[in-house]
Every structure is written in C-alpha cells, then in structure tokens.
Design a protein around this motif. Structure first.
Motif, PDB file in Angstrom:
ATOM      1  N   VAL A   1      44.660  55.256  29.808  1.00 43.77           N
ATOM      2  CA  VAL A   1      45.465  54.327  30.619  1.00 43.77           C
ATOM      3  C   VAL A   1      44.706  53.933  31.883  1.00 43.77           C
ATOM      4  O   VAL A   1      44.650  52.749  32.263  1.00 43.77           O
ATOM      5  CB  VAL A   1      46.840  54.970  30.972  1.00 43.77           C
ATOM      6  N   ALA A   2      44.057  54.919  32.531  1.00 42.65           N
ATOM      7  CA  ALA A   2      43.305  54.639  33.757  1.00 42.65           C
ATOM      8  C   ALA A   2      42.156  53.675  33.463  1.00 42.65           C
ATOM      9  O   ALA A   2      41.915  52.732  34.237  1.00 42.65           O
ATOM     10  CB  ALA A   2      42.775  55.945  34.344  1.00 42.65           C
ATOM     11  N   ALA A   3      41.474  53.880  32.332  1.00 42.59           N
ATOM     12  CA  ALA A   3      40.347  53.008  31.962  1.00 42.59           C
ATOM     13  C   ALA A   3      40.846  51.597  31.668  1.00 42.59           C
ATOM     14  O   ALA A   3      40.233  50.600  32.086  1.00 42.59           O
ATOM     15  CB  ALA A   3      39.606  53.595  30.758  1.00 42.59           C
ATOM     16  N   GLU A   4      41.992  51.499  30.978  1.00 43.30           N
ATOM     17  CA  GLU A   4      42.587  50.182  30.670  1.00 43.30           C
ATOM     18  C   GLU A   4      42.950  49.443  31.953  1.00 43.30           C
ATOM     19  O   GLU A   4      42.706  48.247  32.106  1.00 43.30           O
ATOM     20  CB  GLU A   4      43.869  50.363  29.836  1.00 43.30           C
ATOM     21  N   THR A   5      43.564  50.194  32.885  1.00 46.07           N
ATOM     22  CA  THR A   5      43.972  49.616  34.166  1.00 46.07           C
ATOM     23  C   THR A   5      42.764  49.077  34.923  1.00 46.07           C
ATOM     24  O   THR A   5      42.810  47.971  35.492  1.00 46.07           O
ATOM     25  CB  THR A   5      44.696  50.693  35.014  1.00 46.07           C
ATOM     26  N   LYS A   6      41.674  49.869  34.897  1.00 52.00           N
ATOM     27  CA  LYS A   6      40.466  49.451  35.608  1.00 52.00           C
ATOM     28  C   LYS A   6      39.924  48.143  35.025  1.00 52.00           C
ATOM     29  O   LYS A   6      39.602  47.204  35.770  1.00 52.00           O
ATOM     30  CB  LYS A   6      39.422  50.567  35.494  1.00 52.00           C
ATOM     31  N   VAL A   7      39.862  48.041  33.705  1.00 50.38           N
ATOM     32  CA  VAL A   7      39.375  46.825  33.039  1.00 50.38           C
ATOM     33  C   VAL A   7      40.275  45.639  33.425  1.00 50.38           C
ATOM     34  O   VAL A   7      39.798  44.554  33.763  1.00 50.38           O
ATOM     35  CB  VAL A   7      39.335  47.010  31.507  1.00 50.38           C
ATOM     36  N   ALA A   8      41.598  45.868  33.384  1.00 49.98           N
ATOM     37  CA  ALA A   8      42.544  44.788  33.681  1.00 49.98           C
ATOM     38  C   ALA A   8      42.396  44.303  35.118  1.00 49.98           C
ATOM     39  O   ALA A   8      42.484  43.089  35.395  1.00 49.98           O
ATOM     40  CB  ALA A   8      43.968  45.272  33.426  1.00 49.98           C
ATOM     41  N   GLU A   9      42.177  45.260  36.043  1.00 51.82           N
ATOM     42  CA  GLU A   9      42.011  44.880  37.454  1.00 51.82           C
ATOM     43  C   GLU A   9      40.772  43.999  37.647  1.00 51.82           C
ATOM     44  O   GLU A   9      40.823  42.975  38.336  1.00 51.82           O
ATOM     45  CB  GLU A   9      41.883  46.137  38.319  1.00 51.82           C
ATOM     46  N   ILE A  10      39.670  44.413  37.021  1.00 55.27           N
ATOM     47  CA  ILE A  10      38.427  43.626  37.141  1.00 55.27           C
ATOM     48  C   ILE A  10      38.635  42.240  36.527  1.00 55.27           C
ATOM     49  O   ILE A  10      38.247  41.223  37.085  1.00 55.27           O
ATOM     50  CB  ILE A  10      37.246  44.376  36.476  1.00 55.27           C
ATOM     51  N   GLN A  11      39.307  42.244  35.368  1.00 59.17           N
ATOM     52  CA  GLN A  11      39.570  40.974  34.678  1.00 59.17           C
ATOM     53  C   GLN A  11      40.373  40.014  35.571  1.00 59.17           C
ATOM     54  O   GLN A  11      40.057  38.829  35.669  1.00 59.17           O
ATOM     55  CB  GLN A  11      40.322  41.261  33.364  1.00 59.17           C
ATOM     56  N   SER A  12      41.383  40.572  36.249  1.00 64.36           N
ATOM     57  CA  SER A  12      42.220  39.682  37.080  1.00 64.36           C
ATOM     58  C   SER A  12      41.428  39.171  38.281  1.00 64.36           C
ATOM     59  O   SER A  12      41.630  38.036  38.730  1.00 64.36           O
ATOM     60  CB  SER A  12      43.522  40.379  37.493  1.00 64.36           C
ATOM     61  N   ARG A  13      40.487  40.003  38.797  1.00 65.93           N
ATOM     62  CA  ARG A  13      39.632  39.526  39.910  1.00 65.93           C
ATOM     63  C   ARG A  13      38.711  38.401  39.399  1.00 65.93           C
ATOM     64  O   ARG A  13      38.497  37.410  40.108  1.00 65.93           O
ATOM     65  CB  ARG A  13      38.818  40.680  40.479  1.00 65.93           C
ATOM     66  N   ILE A  14      38.198  38.554  38.196  1.00 64.51           N
ATOM     67  CA  ILE A  14      37.339  37.511  37.610  1.00 64.51           C
ATOM     68  C   ILE A  14      38.130  36.210  37.481  1.00 64.51           C
ATOM     69  O   ILE A  14      37.672  35.133  37.882  1.00 64.51           O
ATOM     70  CB  ILE A  14      36.785  37.949  36.241  1.00 64.51           C
ATOM     71  N   GLU A  15      39.352  36.330  36.953  1.00 57.83           N
ATOM     72  CA  GLU A  15      40.184  35.130  36.741  1.00 57.83           C
ATOM     73  C   GLU A  15      40.508  34.432  38.075  1.00 57.83           C
ATOM     74  O   GLU A  15      40.486  33.205  38.187  1.00 57.83           O
ATOM     75  CB  GLU A  15      41.468  35.494  35.982  1.00 57.83           C
TER      76      GLU A  15
END
Ligand SMILES: [Zn+2]
Length: 242
Positions: free
Chosen positions: A66-80
């Motif tokens: 879950v922590a790894a998924e959250t980290k990916v999602a956070e980076i993704q939203s910063r990219i977007e």
C-alpha cells in the motif's frame, strides 16, 4: 486375641482392591507428568507463536505494498500537475524548468514502480509461505488438543474408578471381622513408602507377594506355622494364605 487365619481370604480381597487403587493413582500420576503430552503442548505453543509471526509478516508485507502504491500515485499526480502547468504555457525559462521537473519525477516514478513490484512480489511470497505453513501449524495445534482431551478423559475415568474403589474399600474395611489383623495388614502395606503387598497366596512353594521361591527348609517351616499364627514369607514378611 490371636489373629484369625480364617480372615485371610477376605484380607486377600482387600489387598486386591488396594492394589487396584494404587494402580489408578500411579496411572493418574504418570498421565499428569506425561512427557509426550508436555512435548505436544510445547509444540502447540510454538505453532501458535509461529502462526502469529506469519500473520504479522503478511500484514507488514501488505502495508508495504500500500505504501509503495501510494508513493507511485503521489509522484504520478505531481507529474500530471506539472503537465497541466506545461500545457498552460509561460516563459521559455519556466517551461524548461517544468520540463526538467517532469523528467526528474518520471525517473522517480520508475524507481517507485520498481519498488512497488518488489513489494508485491514479496507480499505474494510471504502469503504463499504462510499458506504452506499454516496447515502444519494447525495440525500441531489439533494434535496437542486431541492428546490433552484424551488424557483428561482418562484422568476423569480414573477419578471415577478411584472413588468407586475407595467406597468399596471403606465398606470392606468396616465389615472386616479382625481389627488387629487389619491394622497389621495396613501397617505392612504402607511401610517404607507404601504400595507393598501385605498379603498373598503361597503357591508352588512361591511367595505371591515377592515372588521368592522358598528353600525346602523355609517351605517346611512355613507350612508348619501353628494355627494360632499367620504364616509369613521369610523374605518380604507378607502374610501368606496357604
Ligand atoms: Zn515374599
């Protein structure tokens, strides 16, 4: 008052009861101190601890996913967010800065996605390990429970048997016609730590209490015991029924 030989057969019956009482007590003691049950209970405790460890490892691995998924999602939203800023336009210096930022975040996302995959692989391994081990741990638990239940059932049966024999013994002792002989019997039976055979049959030249085969001289002396006395084994002093 001379002890009455005629009471010896009844005394022999009493001895039979006392021997059975002793057997139930000894069996109960050996069950209570049973090393095999104790070993099973230790294995059960280890199995419970091991299964808790497996549960904790599974939960920890799932949390890491879950922590790894959250980290990916956070980076993704910063990219977007940066891509929106890029599309909104601005000075070429600003746009270049945003472009760099997006590249840097994209590299970070790749690393985070690798970490996410590793976390998922690890969680799968941990879950599979747990699935493999749990049946063995449950079996250890069930085996110990069954052994304890079996032991407890036998102890309960022994307790019932002991109570029955104790009652029978009390009735028989109360009805015994020769108090002096009974006292002598009890004294011998309970001497030196107890559990001794105080009265037995004498058959084929052998004492039924200690198993000694009497010499011809001892046998002759025993058989010549006056009627007023109780024949006794010269080896173990048990009273003998000739
Ligand atoms: Zn003897």
């Amino acid at each position: 008052m001379t002890p009455s030989r005629s009471s010896l057969p009844t005394l022999l019956e009493l001895q039979g009861l006392d021997s059975r009482l002793l057997t139930t007590v000894n069996r109960a003691r050996s069950l209570q101190s049973s090393e095999s049950v104790a070993a099973l209970l230790r294995r059960r405790a280890q199995a419970i601890a091991a299964s808790r460890d497996l549960d904790a490892a599974k939960a920890e691995a799932e949390t890491a996913v879950v922590a790894a998924e959250t980290k990916v999602a956070e980076i993704q939203s910063r990219i977007e967010r940066d891509e929106k800023r890029l599309n909104a336009g601005g000075t070429s210096k600003d746009l270049l800065g945003i472009q760099h930022q997006i590249e840097s975040l994209t590299a970070q996302r790749a690393v985070a996605e690798e970490e996410q995959l590793a976390a998922m692989d690890n969680a799968e391994e941990v879950a599979a390990d747990r699935e493999r081990k749990l049946p063995l741990l449950r079996a250890a638990d069930a085996e110990a429970r069954a052994a304890v239940a079996e032991r407890d059932a036998e102890l309960a049966a022994l307790k019932t048997e002991h109570e029955r024999l104790t009652g029978e013994r009390a009735r028989m002792a109360a009805a015994f016609p020769d108090a002096g002989l009974l006292a002598r019997y009890d004294e011998h039976r309970t001497a030196r730590g107890g559990g001794r055979i105080a009265v037995a049959r004498y058959e084929d030249g052998t004492c039924g209490a200690c198993g000694t085969r009497l010499s011809p001289a001892d046998a002759a002396a025993l058989e010549a015991t006056p009627e007023s006395a109780i024949p006794q084994c010269p080896e173990c002093a048990a009273m003998l029924l000739l």
